[in-house]
Write an enzyme that holds these catalytic residues in place. Sequence first.
Site, PDB file in Angstrom:
ATOM      1  N   HIS A 216      -4.781   6.313  -8.695  1.00  9.81           N
ATOM      2  CA  HIS A 216      -3.827   5.384  -8.066  1.00  9.81           C
ATOM      3  C   HIS A 216      -4.278   3.936  -8.112  1.00  9.81           C
ATOM      4  CE1 HIS A 216      -6.624   5.770  -4.739  1.00  9.81           C
ATOM      5  NE2 HIS A 216      -6.086   4.699  -4.210  1.00  9.81           N
TER       6      HIS A 216
HETATM    7  C1  UD1 Z   1      -4.035   2.334  -0.043  1.00 13.56           C
HETATM    8  C2  UD1 Z   1      -5.387   1.659   0.106  1.00 13.56           C
HETATM    9  C3  UD1 Z   1      -6.389   2.360  -0.794  1.00 13.56           C
HETATM   10  C4  UD1 Z   1      -6.420   3.854  -0.570  1.00 13.56           C
HETATM   11  C5  UD1 Z   1      -5.011   4.385  -0.752  1.00 13.56           C
HETATM   12  C6  UD1 Z   1      -4.979   5.878  -0.534  1.00 13.56           C
HETATM   13  C7  UD1 Z   1      -5.341  -0.757   0.533  1.00 13.56           C
HETATM   14  C8  UD1 Z   1      -5.575  -2.076  -0.073  1.00 13.56           C
HETATM   15  N1  UD1 Z   1      -5.330   0.269  -0.315  1.00 13.56           N
HETATM   16  O1  UD1 Z   1      -3.562   2.047  -1.354  1.00 13.56           O
HETATM   17  O2  UD1 Z   1      -7.674   1.844  -0.486  1.00 13.56           O
HETATM   18  O3  UD1 Z   1      -7.281   4.475  -1.491  1.00 13.56           O
HETATM   19  O4  UD1 Z   1      -4.160   3.722   0.190  1.00 13.56           O
HETATM   20  O5  UD1 Z   1      -3.697   6.377  -0.596  1.00 13.56           O
HETATM   21  O6  UD1 Z   1      -5.184  -0.671   1.728  1.00 13.56           O
HETATM   22  N2  UD1 Z   1       3.929   4.504  -0.287  1.00 13.56           N
HETATM   23  C9  UD1 Z   1       4.806   5.538  -0.035  1.00 13.56           C
HETATM   24  N3  UD1 Z   1       4.618   6.285   1.084  1.00 13.56           N
HETATM   25  C10 UD1 Z   1       3.617   6.030   1.975  1.00 13.56           C
HETATM   26  C11 UD1 Z   1       2.721   4.983   1.685  1.00 13.56           C
HETATM   27  C12 UD1 Z   1       2.883   4.235   0.547  1.00 13.56           C
HETATM   28  O7  UD1 Z   1       5.738   5.787  -0.794  1.00 13.56           O
HETATM   29  O8  UD1 Z   1       3.502   6.724   2.992  1.00 13.56           O
HETATM   30  C13 UD1 Z   1       4.103   3.656  -1.481  1.00 13.56           C
HETATM   31  C14 UD1 Z   1       4.339   2.213  -1.095  1.00 13.56           C
HETATM   32  O9  UD1 Z   1       5.671   1.958  -0.883  1.00 13.56           O
HETATM   33  C15 UD1 Z   1       3.772   1.448  -2.258  1.00 13.56           C
HETATM   34  C16 UD1 Z   1       2.662   2.344  -2.755  1.00 13.56           C
HETATM   35  O10 UD1 Z   1       2.893   3.643  -2.227  1.00 13.56           O
HETATM   36  O11 UD1 Z   1       4.710   1.315  -3.271  1.00 13.56           O
HETATM   37  C17 UD1 Z   1       1.313   1.809  -2.381  1.00 13.56           C
HETATM   38  O12 UD1 Z   1       1.051   1.868  -0.976  1.00 13.56           O
HETATM   39  P1  UD1 Z   1       0.005   0.863  -0.268  1.00 13.56           P
HETATM   40  O13 UD1 Z   1      -0.209   1.239   1.134  1.00 13.56           O
HETATM   41  O14 UD1 Z   1       0.408  -0.519  -0.567  1.00 13.56           O
HETATM   42  O15 UD1 Z   1      -1.365   1.027  -1.020  1.00 13.56           O
HETATM   43  P2  UD1 Z   1      -2.033   2.271  -1.726  1.00 13.56           P
HETATM   44  O16 UD1 Z   1      -1.926   2.080  -3.192  1.00 13.56           O
HETATM   45  O17 UD1 Z   1      -1.542   3.548  -1.138  1.00 13.56           O
END
Ligand code: UD1
Length: 372
Positions: A216
């Site tokens: 990811h």
């Molecule tokens: C975050 C953490 C990362 C961790 C990862 C584990 C930061 C900078 N990054 O990254 O360290 O390894 O989580 O998962 O804090 N989304 C969903 N559903 C959710 C959550 C997120 O669909 O419940 C989608 C969001 O809309 C976005 C993407 O996933 O498009 C990324 O989510 P985000 O929380 O920004 O960061 P991660 O890449 O998950």
Amino acid sequence: MNAKDANYLVDIIAGARPNFMKVAPIMRAIDARRRTGSRLRYRLVHTGQHYDERMSGQFFTQLGIPAPDVNLEVGSGSQAEQTAGIMVGYERLLLSERSALCLVVGDVNSTMACAIAAQKLRVPVAHVEAGIRSGDWTMPEEINRLVTDSITNWFFTTSEVANSNLRRSGVPADAVFFVGNTMIDTLLDNMAKLRPPPFWEELTLEANGYFVMTLHRPANVDDPASFARLLEAVGSGVRGLPVIFPVHPRTAKAMQGMAVPACIKAVEPQPYLEFNHLVKHARGVITDSGGVTEETTVMGVPCLTLRDTTERPETVAIGTNELVGTDPSRLKPALDRLLDGHWKAGGIPPKWDGHTGERIARELERLLDAQP
Ligand code: UD1
């Protein structure tokens, strides 16, 4: 709450998937101390950084974490939007009911945002998993680690390397507590409860007969052409074994419309017990996650990390992890070594013993006792 009890109110911050397994043992240890008369208590603050059932809800259920006392419901956004939203929400909470201590875990945006909001209101900050460094400033997590540790009062560490990183940056020795790894508390606690996912039969999976893959990191998945090359390299290196690939939401977006080798089986993000069952029985794991490298080390499962750096060098020096890097051409030789039975055996780092939550709760009480 009377004034004396208020001196022992710890905010436990959890925001994203890798936080939930880290906070569970700390809350359990505080609950256990309370049963024997301790004043220590907590307020569980979910920032809402991860919000859907697959990334958040099912971890609460499986790990027996109580419903959050507060949910800041920040949701998705750019790095700055998410960080700012959490800061605003948490500051508002502290202004309406102050806590004695803000305890943050790991390195996600929620970790840094709450540490900043708390410290500016002069609520001391404790950081669990402090002091780890990848040295790679292109990772948002590294920025979160650096900022958080620069405004932390009490540092709970997982490794000697973390201790020496903190010493080198001028942190006084009496602010550092080498307690071990709460993520491993959760793993050991749940080892007997691990269970196969429903697709185990359908895909005719067998112990040691498949790989698990998680990807990811922006560096691996954000550019469609290089992501596709990476998947090709995995597909051609695993000698036809299935690769179970629980797809993180940000990766799912990147994968839309992409041709994926047939042996790669994309599945939904897995719940904790199913995911670690898959890992425990895998021939090997291919990942760009940090936490997964710790779990594979403890379970003795070969782990190929598709990153050029790690903030968890003990998983390489002591454990079963190897940094393969992000260049797809390096994958095949590593997979060949693994499949030909030449992977290292690995050991378990000191204090990754299942008792870290208890050590943290004991120190927290001592530290709060000593507060004026
Ligand atoms: C975050 C953490 C990362 C961790 C990862 C584990 C930061 C900078 N990054 O990254 O360290 O390894 O989580 O998962 O804090 N989304 C969903 N559903 C959710 C959550 C997120 O669909 O419940 C989608 C969001 O809309 C976005 C993407 O996933 O498009 C990324 O989510 P985000 O929380 O920004 O960061 P991660 O890449 O998950």
